[in-house]
Structures are given as structure tokens and as C-alpha cells.
Design an enzyme around this catalytic site. Structure first.
Site, PDB file in Angstrom:
ATOM      1  N   SER A 420       0.926  -1.101   0.422  1.00 35.14           N
ATOM      2  CA  SER A 420      -0.237   0.014  -0.010  1.00 35.14           C
ATOM      3  C   SER A 420       0.821   1.388  -0.177  1.00 35.14           C
ATOM      4  O   SER A 420       0.417   2.354   0.135  1.00 35.14           O
ATOM      5  CB  SER A 420      -1.000   0.182   1.339  1.00 35.14           C
ATOM      6  OG  SER A 420      -0.111  -0.062   2.512  1.00 35.14           O
ATOM      7  N   HIS A 441      -2.952  -3.236  -5.666  1.00 32.53           N
ATOM      8  CA  HIS A 441      -3.371  -2.550  -4.252  1.00 32.53           C
ATOM      9  C   HIS A 441      -4.710  -2.764  -4.010  1.00 32.53           C
ATOM     10  O   HIS A 441      -5.528  -2.015  -4.302  1.00 32.53           O
ATOM     11  CB  HIS A 441      -2.754  -1.111  -4.081  1.00 32.53           C
ATOM     12  CG  HIS A 441      -2.990  -0.594  -2.524  1.00 32.53           C
ATOM     13  ND1 HIS A 441      -3.041   0.701  -2.406  1.00 32.53           N
ATOM     14  CD2 HIS A 441      -3.210  -1.166  -1.479  1.00 32.53           C
ATOM     15  CE1 HIS A 441      -3.301   0.954  -1.247  1.00 32.53           C
ATOM     16  NE2 HIS A 441      -3.500  -0.111  -0.555  1.00 32.53           N
ATOM     17  N   GLU A 453      -6.091  -0.162  -6.944  1.00 34.48           N
ATOM     18  CA  GLU A 453      -5.180   0.819  -7.428  1.00 34.48           C
ATOM     19  C   GLU A 453      -4.074  -0.276  -8.157  1.00 34.48           C
ATOM     20  O   GLU A 453      -3.620  -1.109  -7.546  1.00 34.48           O
ATOM     21  CB  GLU A 453      -4.171   1.575  -6.458  1.00 34.48           C
ATOM     22  CG  GLU A 453      -4.844   2.670  -5.958  1.00 34.48           C
ATOM     23  CD  GLU A 453      -4.296   3.606  -4.983  1.00 34.48           C
ATOM     24  OE1 GLU A 453      -4.365   4.837  -4.907  1.00 34.48           O
ATOM     25  OE2 GLU A 453      -3.338   2.945  -4.089  1.00 34.48           O
ATOM     26  N   ASN A 491      -3.586   6.768  -0.431  1.00 36.34           N
ATOM     27  CA  ASN A 491      -2.854   6.806   0.831  1.00 36.34           C
ATOM     28  C   ASN A 491      -1.989   8.020   0.885  1.00 36.34           C
ATOM     29  O   ASN A 491      -1.907   8.767   1.788  1.00 36.34           O
ATOM     30  CB  ASN A 491      -1.981   5.559   1.442  1.00 36.34           C
ATOM     31  CG  ASN A 491      -3.061   4.480   1.740  1.00 36.34           C
ATOM     32  OD1 ASN A 491      -4.184   4.980   2.206  1.00 36.34           O
ATOM     33  ND2 ASN A 491      -2.337   3.183   1.599  1.00 36.34           N
TER      34      ASN A 491
END
Ligand code: 3H9
Length: 696
Positions: A420, A441, A453, A491
Site C-alpha cells: 500500500s 493494491h 489501485e 494513501n
């Protein structure tokens, strides 16, 4: 097109079989009600009415579907050609029966056209629905008034507030469809049906004249209040569901034409509002995300049948479930038998819980579990076409796994990391085949969250990217291609919000103030409630804890979140979050120790401090080419982080409130608080040029 068909316009033909006229529309991709389609419908019906040899009309579509709705690309533009309402009046008031022949999907304006036909025939694979609510709208072509008259208010409420596509069999059961045709025999069945109704002298059934269902609903005034109450949480923040409900209430309580006036007024309100603009934007943004500029249809898709997953923890298990549910064989690897057993048992338990809710059969559960193999040997992945690593988030461990995989995996296998945050290029460097390495991800819980992702490494081949995008679609994810940078798109933006939330707590706000502001903005929960749910102890260890942050102190007190009964909040027996005086004191003590003069912080500042840096970070991501387009950033935040759909995503929101305002605020914050707020060069440039993200 049949041999004797006459061309009426670029998208419409008419042919006559016996005494049945067949009007055929062919306007790819989905026969949306564009100006030529509306014109073709008018020409077709009028030609059939003018032909004395014709006794009935079948309306049918070529291509993959019946009319799938109004042409959304026309919204907001000046109207051209006949209005949809005029077309519908022509059909409904026709002196000869008109039969809609439905395959694919009859959606929105498409179903509304079918509802002005006197009868409807469909193949079993067809689906009908009024999905306007998902575009922040309501059916604006009489659907709100006709649907309740045919299926009753309760079913109309369900269909119109969820936008669900109802299978033809269920439509038949509720009277929305009059007859089912055998698959592949729609045209002949519809023609035979049209002949039959003429032969039987059946009336021209106008849905607008039906009364029995709405009269029955009028006798049940509690229906609407109960429905509103039951769905209050689901509809929170959205305007369209309530407007749909009001229209159905009007259908039940008012004469048809008055109900139509209510529909028109509420439709226009929604159509000109920002929520529908956001939701229509998202509709196209989702489809756009699937398109990669340098990867055309000519790029080969690699065959993927067998999938390997390394790690049977929460993430590995969830990832495996996606593939099992889509029919892939999965081999899952763990290092310890106990962990493997636990992981497999959790997968079974999750499926069985779904089966208990009636959403799967026990046979489905067994089929899925039958596709799963557990092993302790990495070597057992040798025949997998795609291998996804979901081990501990640590570069050395990941590199070790990829180095070993490199020796085991067959040539051409896709080697994916579920990291991540970490550098996919560095992970790829542990192999001799970086072209086969990619980031996939998934978001927790991986079997539920829609976002995927897909992280493109410097050497990742086009085939591996194209295949990964396609697999994402097959397992029901919204896949977004992103570049390698810490935290990728999602993130990386999240870290901006988290940083500000933590700072605000020290400066004067309480966790529940911040959570309330973000909840009211439309997020399902704020960052502190989220931490409590996820567990404050993720990445925390007792040995290394030094009471140096509020989180560390809370964990040391065994306030580790909901699972331990308290965290940033206290929880009552029903898991309701209650602001905690203990936490308040810890925060005040911390601030005092650090010599911070706490101040009152307005809700406006909380929102701007949390959200504007996210928009700015999104701009940096675009400037660095880590996302292909602004709408991809929005799709990430909508599907992975609970950004409210009706606000379109952080970049759309930036455009909506105006980039000059965002830039000005970022500059003010920068002057007050430093370089964390430095505006991105792209933001500066767009403002200087009078442009917004949508112009990129
Ligand atoms: C409405 O009807 C309002 C009325 O009540 C009132 C009027 C007064 N318009 O999804 P796909 C494009 S509101 C324009 O990938 P699938 C789509 O962008 C409408 N374009 O295919 C894509 O283009 P591209 C109510 C549309 O097979 C291509 O078609 N109706 C429209 O996975 C293929 O789409 C809806 O909300 C449209 N209406 O799914 C239905 N629809 O290839 C919306 C699609 O360039 N549509 N396009 O990317 C859908 O749900 C799906 O497209 C459908 C097909 C299920 C039909």
C-alpha cells in the site's frame, strides 16, 4: 435490417411484416435517446400510423441493448429536435397498439418510452430499471408517475431509490412486462404478440390511465414515512432519493397531470444542482479510468486461469475471495499450518455468512471453496498465471518473497505486490523480470471494497498492465492505474488529511469535532472514528511505545479502539461512540506539555485544513504524472475512502468551489503554518490561466 426495411433516418428503419410495422433503432453503443433517436421514433410511429395496412407496431432495437436512457452527454446543452415528451405522447396516443420489444437493458428514459407503449415483451436476460437516482436525478419523462401505476408504490420506491436493474422474469411477475420471449426470438415473439392483441381486440392499455395500484396505496398513508425512516442512513446527504419519493407520493395522491408537474419541477431542481453534476461526472469518470492512453486494444491480454496468493491473513484471504467468487482457481500460501487453517476457515465463514443472508446458495459456497487450495510451499505456485503477494508491509520481506518467486514462477506469470506504500520498482529489482512485476493494491476488506489501485512500475510491460486492468473488471473492481510514489494516489492524499487532523487536535479541536465536520461533509465517518474501528494498535508495539503521541498513550492504556471497548471514544453497550473525558484530558495535557495555546477552531477551518491539502496533493500527483487524469484521483477517493459521491471526488470538489479559493487558502495557511501547505505548481498555473482540473 430486413431486406424490405425502409430507412427513416440515420438510426431508424421501418419494415412491415403482415400487418405489423417494425420500427428498429440502431444507435450504438446503447441506443440512448439522442436527438436522432427521438426523431427516428417520431418518424417510425407516424409512418406506421399513416399506413392503412398496418394494424400494430413493434418497437425494437439493434445492437447490445434496448434504449438505455436519455443521452447523458446532451444534458445541460440546448435542446435539439423533438422533445422526449412529444415522442412519448405520439406513442401513447397512437391509435394502433405499440409493443416494446426489450433485450439488454431498458433503463431510465428507455423504460419510460417502453412505459408509454401499450404492451411490453422481453427476453429473459433483459433487465428494466429507472437508475436516474444514481445520476443524482429522478426519471423525468413520466417514469415517476407511470411506474407506480403499474407496479405499486412499494416496488416503485425500491426500484427508483436504488436504481436496480430488475430481471425480466421479476418484471413479468410485477406486471411491468406482459410476455417473455424465448432468448434469441424477441422479434418474432413481439410480432406474434402484436398480432394476438389485435386479433383479441385488446384495448390500447395506457399506463397513465391505470388506477387500481395507486388507489390501494392511497389507503396506506404510513408507507412513505416508514420507507423514509428505514432508509434514512442510506440516503443521508443525497437529494435525489427524497425527490424520487416525493414524486411517487404525488403519483399516489394526485391526478396524472398534476403528478407530472411535480416530477418536472423536482427533476429540474436536481438537474441544475451540483449533486447531479457530480454524479453524472462520476458515471463517465469510472468509464474513463479504464482507458489507458498508451495501451490500445492491440495489446495482448495474457491468459489468467490460476491465481496464487501469498499470505492468508485478512488481506490475503479477502483478495482470494475476489478470485474464487469470479471462478478462478486460487492457491493460497502461508508459512504456518495454523495460520493457513485459520485463513481458509475465515474465507469459508465469510461465504457462509453471505449464504445465511440468502445472497449465496450453499452449493455456491462449496463451488467457491472447491476452487481453493492451501499450501505451505511457495513452490506450489509454479503453475500460477498471476501471483499476488500480501505479506507484511516491509521492504526486506517483500524483496525476499519476490526473489524466491522469480525462481519458482513460470515464465510470463504476473508477479503482483499488494503493497500500500512501498516502492514497486525496488520490489521488482529483486527479480530478473521487472516487466512482469506490478502493484495490485486492494483495500480492506478486500472482498468488499471496490477500489483496486494498479501500480505501474518503470519496467512493467503493457501486456501486464492491460491484463491487470481486465482482471480488475472481471473481479468486480474499479481499477485505476497509478504510478510509483509513496502511498500511491489514495494513501498519499490520505496522509495530508491525517496530518492536519492530528495537528488540529493539538491546536484546539477535539477528535469528535473533526469527525463531526467530516461526517457532515458526507464521509461515512471521520478519521478518529475510523481509527477506532480499524484498531489504534495497527503498527504499534508495547516494547517500542514511549508515550510520545496521543495514540501511543491510548494504546498503552489498552484503549485500542472498538475491539477493546474504547479508543478515541468511549463506547456504550450498543457500540455508540461517546466523546471521552479521559481522551480530552490526555489531549489537554499533551498540548500543555508542548506549550501550545489552544484556541477555538471553527468548523470551516477544520474542513478547509483537512480537505484543501488533499486537493493540493492531488494536483501534485497529476503534475508528477502519478495519475493519468484528475477524474482518476476522484475515482480512487470515491471508491476507496468514502468520499461522498454527491461531491464528485476531491478534484471535482476543488473545481466546484473554485481553484482560486483553494489556492488563496493554501497560501494563507502556508504563511501561517509553513511549507506543508505550499501550493502545487499545477494549482498555481491553472489559477493563473483561469482553468480548472476538468480542463486538463
Ligand atoms: C435518463 O434517462 C433521464 C430521463 O429519465 C429523463 C429525460 C428527460 N448516455 O457502461 P458501458 C456510454 S438518465 C450517453 O461501458 P456496459 C458509456 O459512456 C439515463 N452515453 O457499457 C460508454 O461510452 P464509452 C438513465 C451512455 O455494457 C458506452 O455507452 N440511464 C449512456 O457495461 C458503453 O457503456 C442510465 O443511467 C447514456 N445514457 O453497460 C443508464 N449509457 O464506450 C446508464 C452508456 O465511450 N448506462 N453510455 O466509454 C448504463 O448503466 C450502462 O452503460 C449499460 C451498459 C448498463 C447501459
Amino acid at each position: 435490417m430486413s431486406a424490405d426495411a425502409k430507412i427513416l433516418n440515420a438510426v431508424t428503419t421501418i419494415s412491415v411484416e403482415g400487418d405489423v410495422a417494425i420500427v428498429t433503432l440502431n444507435s450504438p453503443p446503447v441506443n440512448a435517446l439522442s436527438a436522432p433517436v427521438r426523431e427516428g421514433l417520431t418518424l417510425g410511429i407516424n409512418a406506421a400510423l399513416a399506413d392503412s395496412a398496418v394494424k400494430s407496431v413493434v418497437l425494437i432495437c439493434d445492437g447490445r441493448t434496448f434504449i438505455a436512457g436519455a443521452d447523458i452527454t446532451e444534458f445541460g446543452k440546448a435542446p435539439v429536435g423533438p422533445s422526449l415528451q412529444d415522442v412519448q405522447n405520439t406513442i401513447e396516443n397512437a391509435s394502433k397498439p405499440v409493443v416494446a420489444a426489450i433485450h439488454g437493458t431498458a433503463l431510465g428514459g428507455g423504460l419510460e418510452v417502453a412505459l408509454t407503449c401499450h404492451y411490453r415483451v422481453a427476453v429473459p436476460s433483459a433487465k428494466c430499471g429507472l437508475p436516474e437516482v444514481n445520476l443524482g436525478l429522478l426519471p423525468g419523462a413520466g417514469g415517476t408517475q407511470r411506474l407506480p401505476r403499474i407496479v405499486g408504490a412499494a416496488k416503485a420506491l425500491e426500484m427508483m431509490t436504488t436504481g436496480q436493474h430488475v430481471p425480466a422474469k421479476a418484471c413479468l411477475a410485477m406486471g411491468l412486462v406482459d410476455e417473455l420471449a424465448e432468448e434469441g426470438k424477441l422479434r418474432e415473439t413481439a410480432v406474434a404478440f402484436a398480432k394476438k392483441i389485435v386479433a383479441e381486440g385488446r384495448p390500447l392499455k395506457r399506463v397513465r390511465d391505470l388506477e387500481d395500484k395507486v388507489l390501494a396505496d392511497r389507503a396506506n398513508p404510513g408507507l412513505f414515512a416508514e420507507f423514509r425512516k428505514a432508509n434514512a442512513r442510506k440516503f443521508r446527504g443525497f437529494m435525489a432519493p427524497e425527490s424520487n419519493i416525493k414524486c411517487i407520493e404525488a403519483a399516489v395522491n394526485l391526478p396524472f397531470d398534476e403528478g407530472m408537474a411535480v416530477e418536472r419541477k423536482l427533476f429540474m431542481e436536481l438537474m441544475t444542482g451540483s449533486q447531479s453534476a457530480a454524479q453524472r461526472y462520476v458515471f463517465f469518470a469510472e468509464r474513463q479510468a479504464a482507458k489507458i492512453p498508451d495501451i490500445g486494444d492491440d495489446v495482448a491480454i495474457l491468459p489468467v486461469k490460476k491465481v496464487g496468493v501469498i499470505g492468508a491473513g485478512t488481506m490475503g484471504g479477502g483478495i482470494s475471495m475476489n478470485f474464487l467468487s469470479a471462478g478462478y482457481a486460487v492457491t493460497i500460501v502461508e508459512t504456518q499450518q495454523a495460520a493457513l487453517d485459520r485463513g481458509i476457515a475465515t474465507i469459508r465463514k465469510n461465504y457462509e455468512n453471505t449464504a445465511k443472508k440468502g445472497r449465496l446458495t450453499q452449493a455456491d459456497v462449496e463451488t467457491r471453496m472447491g476452487l481453493l487450495t492451501g499450501t505451505l510451499a511457495l513452490e506450489d505456485l509454479a503453475d500460477c498465471d498471476l501471483i499476488i503477494e500480501a505479506v507484511f508491509e516491509n521492504m526486506e520481506i517483500k524483496k525476499d518473497v519476490f526473489g524466491r518467486l522469480d525462481k519458482i514462477a513460470k515464465a510470463g506469470a504476473i508477479l503482483a505486490s499488494n503493497t500500500s506504500y512501498l516502492d514497486v520498482n525496488e520490489i521488482a529489482s529483486a527479480t530478473t523480470r521487472p516487466e512482469s512485476v506490478i502493484g495490485l493494491h486492494f483495500f480492506s476488506p478486500a472482498n468488499v471494497m471496490r477500489l483496486l489501485e494498479i501500480v505501474r512500475g518503470a519496467a512493467t510491460s503493457k501486456e501486464v498492465i492491460a491484463t491487470s486492468m481486465q482482471i480488475g473488471k472481471k473481479i468486480g473492481k474499479v481499477a485505476v492505474l497509478v504510478g510509483v510514489c509513496p502511498g500511491f494516489v489514495g494513501n498519499r492524499i490520505l496522509s495530508q488529511r491525517q496530518r492536519e487532523a492530528q495537528k488540529l487536535v493539538m491546536e484546539g479541536a477535539m477528535p469528535w469535532d473533526i469527525d463531526r465536520v467530516l461526517f457532515d461533509f458526507g464521509f461515512p465517518m471521520g478519521p478518529f472514528a475510523m481509527s477506532d474501528l480499524a484498531g489504534l494498535d495497527i503498527g504499534w508495539s508495547k516494547e517500542n511505545s514511549k508515550s510520545s503521541t496521543i495514540r501511543e498513550v491510548l494504546c498503552e492504556m489498552d484503549r485500542r479502539g472498538q475491539k477493546s471497548g474504547s479508543g478515541y471514544y468511549d463506547y456504550d453497550e450498543n457500540r455508540n461512540a461517546i466523546p471521552s473525558p479521559v481522551v480530552e484530558k490526555i489531549i489537554l495535557d499533551f498540548a500543555a506539555q508542548q506549550g501550545i495555546n489552544r484556541r477555538d477552531i471553527s468548523d470551516e477551518e477544520i474542513l478547509e485544513r483537512c480537505v484543501y491539502p488533499m486537493i493540493n496533493e492531488g494536483a501534485k500527483i497529476l503534475e508528477e504524472g502519478m495519475a493519468i487524469r484528475a477524474s482518476d484521483v476522484d475515482i480512487v477517493w470515491l471508491n476507496g475512502y468514502g468520499w461522498p459521491l454527491y461531491r464528485g471526488g476531491p478534484m471535482f470538489y476543488g473545481d466546484l468551489i473554485g481553484l482560486p479559493k483553494v489556492l488563496e487558502k493554501m497560501k494563507t495557511f502556508q504563511a501561517q503554518m509553513g511549507e506543508e501547505f505550499k501550493p502545487s505548481a499545477l494549482l498555481e498555473r491553472l489559477v493563473a490561466e483561469g482553468k480548472s482540473f476538468k480542463d486538463l
